[in-house]
Scaffold this motif. Sequence first.
Motif, PDB file in Angstrom:
ATOM      1  N   LEU A  37       0.824  -1.210   0.000  1.00 14.07           N
ATOM      2  CA  LEU A  37       0.000   0.000   0.000  1.00 14.07           C
ATOM      3  C   LEU A  37       0.857   1.258   0.000  1.00 14.07           C
ATOM      4  O   LEU A  37       0.527   2.254  -0.652  1.00 14.07           O
ATOM      5  N   LEU A  38       1.969   1.218   0.726  1.00 18.81           N
ATOM      6  CA  LEU A  38       2.886   2.360   0.711  1.00 18.81           C
ATOM      7  C   LEU A  38       3.420   2.604  -0.695  1.00 18.81           C
ATOM      8  O   LEU A  38       3.497   3.748  -1.160  1.00 18.81           O
ATOM      9  N   ALA A  39       3.798   1.505  -1.368  1.00 23.88           N
ATOM     10  CA  ALA A  39       4.304   1.637  -2.740  1.00 23.88           C
ATOM     11  C   ALA A  39       3.239   2.217  -3.662  1.00 23.88           C
ATOM     12  O   ALA A  39       3.506   3.114  -4.474  1.00 23.88           O
ATOM     13  N   ILE A  40       2.008   1.718  -3.529  1.00 27.56           N
ATOM     14  CA  ILE A  40       0.923   2.187  -4.399  1.00 27.56           C
ATOM     15  C   ILE A  40       0.561   3.635  -4.102  1.00 27.56           C
ATOM     16  O   ILE A  40       0.306   4.432  -5.013  1.00 27.56           O
ATOM     17  N   PHE A  41       0.568   4.031  -2.820  1.00 26.23           N
ATOM     18  CA  PHE A  41       0.146   5.375  -2.451  1.00 26.23           C
ATOM     19  C   PHE A  41       1.222   6.418  -2.728  1.00 26.23           C
ATOM     20  O   PHE A  41       0.907   7.571  -3.046  1.00 26.23           O
ATOM     21  N   PHE A  42       2.506   6.034  -2.616  1.00 24.03           N
ATOM     22  CA  PHE A  42       3.576   7.008  -2.830  1.00 24.03           C
ATOM     23  C   PHE A  42       3.953   7.132  -4.300  1.00 24.03           C
ATOM     24  O   PHE A  42       4.398   8.190  -4.737  1.00 24.03           O
ATOM     25  N   LEU A  43       3.796   6.044  -5.062  1.00 21.66           N
ATOM     26  CA  LEU A  43       4.079   6.094  -6.489  1.00 21.66           C
ATOM     27  C   LEU A  43       2.815   6.521  -7.229  1.00 21.66           C
ATOM     28  O   LEU A  43       1.709   6.433  -6.682  1.00 21.66           O
ATOM     29  N   PRO A  44       2.951   6.974  -8.475  1.00 20.38           N
ATOM     30  CA  PRO A  44       1.742   7.176  -9.276  1.00 20.38           C
ATOM     31  C   PRO A  44       0.950   5.874  -9.308  1.00 20.38           C
ATOM     32  O   PRO A  44       1.535   4.785  -9.474  1.00 20.38           O
ATOM     33  N   PRO A  45      -0.370   5.941  -9.129  1.00 21.10           N
ATOM     34  CA  PRO A  45      -1.161   4.708  -8.972  1.00 21.10           C
ATOM     35  C   PRO A  45      -0.934   3.673 -10.062  1.00 21.10           C
ATOM     36  O   PRO A  45      -0.869   2.472  -9.773  1.00 21.10           O
ATOM     37  N   TYR A  46      -0.824   4.119 -11.317  1.00 17.74           N
ATOM     38  CA  TYR A  46      -0.674   3.137 -12.396  1.00 17.74           C
ATOM     39  C   TYR A  46       0.633   2.373 -12.290  1.00 17.74           C
ATOM     40  O   TYR A  46       0.728   1.206 -12.666  1.00 17.74           O
ATOM     41  N   ILE A  47       1.691   3.037 -11.749  1.00 13.67           N
ATOM     42  CA  ILE A  47       2.969   2.346 -11.555  1.00 13.67           C
ATOM     43  C   ILE A  47       2.861   1.360 -10.394  1.00 13.67           C
ATOM     44  O   ILE A  47       3.264   0.189 -10.497  1.00 13.67           O
ATOM     45  N   GLY A  48       2.327   1.827  -9.275  1.00 11.06           N
ATOM     46  CA  GLY A  48       2.199   0.964  -8.110  1.00 11.06           C
ATOM     47  C   GLY A  48       1.317  -0.235  -8.373  1.00 11.06           C
ATOM     48  O   GLY A  48       1.643  -1.371  -7.999  1.00 11.06           O
TER      49      GLY A  48
END
Length: 485
Positions: free
Chosen positions: A42-53
């Motif tokens: 979730l940290l990766a998805i929330f900190f990165l642009p959503p499509y990347i995460g």
Amino acid sequence: MDSFAWWPTVLFAFAVIDFLIRLTCLIYVPRNRKPQTATAWLLAIFFLPPYIGVTLFLLLGSRRLPRGRREKQAEINSFITDTTEGIEDVKHDHPWLDPVVELNRRLGAMPLVGGNTAKLYGTYEVTLVEMTAAVNAATKWVHAEFYILSYDKTTAPFFDALEAAVKRGVTVRVLLDHVAGLRTTRYRRTLRRLRKAGVYWSLMLPIQPLRGKWQRPDLRNHRKILVIDGDVAFTGSQNVIDSSYNKKGNIRRGLHWKDLMVRFEGPIVAGINALFVTDWYTETDELLMREVSTVPRPISEDTLDAQVVPSGPGFAGENNLRLFNSLLYLAQERIIITSPYFVPDESMLYAITTAAQSGIDVQLFVSEIGDQPVVYHAQRSYYEALLRAGVRIWLYKAPTVLHSKFFTIDDEVAVIGSSNMDMRSFSLNLEISVMVHGKSFVTDLRKIEQEYRDTSRELFLDEWMQRNRASAVLDNVARLTAAVQ
């Protein structure tokens, strides 16, 4: 101005889509995942642009192997459960260990078998010489399975022995991990050498989408296995490659790997070979049922009880983690752990620190330096908690990378194999561990531990708390990635 009037609508639409993606991930990602793993994603998805995460999560978020592989694993497990021999040779003088044995049996199908002997090899070059000699003595078949198998000046005699075995009519089968092989400098040369030798060989967990072979790309087969004629088996931490791994950076820094392998004889050889048979069947569709078991035979009066514990994405549970934690809680006097990559999950951290706080002598051997920066810094983030709990930490001096993987419980039980004590080995890698019950084997490992202690320096809490602040921050940041490494 009218030409830009649609911008607010577009921005609003993107904001709504972004919110919905994040909300969906918040609901879906934690499902059937450990809290720390879900949090990391979730940290990766929330900190990165959503499509990347989200793309990364779709590629790497599932640790399950394809259905066909899991079905083959279940088929082999059923066969092993029905046919394994050597159970009658178990001494049955360890009732406190029986629940762990039953746990391992239910999770990985392998029983505890008696009538075994074991010999340790802690010198890199000597181990290669001994494995080469075993291949040269083969009369029926050779099964070699290694995470990294590389043809170089150091390993050339081993490859020569494989070729010589083929020429005298021995069936030689070889498995090597695809991605690990690609990362070596001599991958194509190695494949050419295998073809020239005339062995049967296959890649493990290949990433070949054009051939319909695909799974999460960082699920790897990390096992190290060599079985000769069903009579002798080697397993442990060492790959078949020069101890520098032939990397320019390692050579420049003078890095060399130090490993520990064990040679088994007796009924446990059949259990080790069963893992090779499983992996060979998975990769080639050739089922070698006749070579799963051998007739047990007593070798000496001082024999050992042993149990193979397979683990990895092919199994529903984290077999190795459950074994490790069960034994940690059984310790009464001493726990000594050696692991090159020590990134425990919360359950293991609690087991280790609880043991130390209970007055049990707990010691951890790790390398002073690391070859994988993110894992190295994630590992260091646990030192403070361990030291405060009373765990003694020994740093094996540079430039050697201590790559051995084993631990001992009191003077009774040891576990040795390919598994690190990190979340990658618990969840993502196919591993082999062998639990051994016998004081003579633990005594031999005590000598290895003392050798490591003599070549290490002890880390103390006061020293650790004075480390560079930037390094401490890096350690803690790396820890956030531990659950998805």
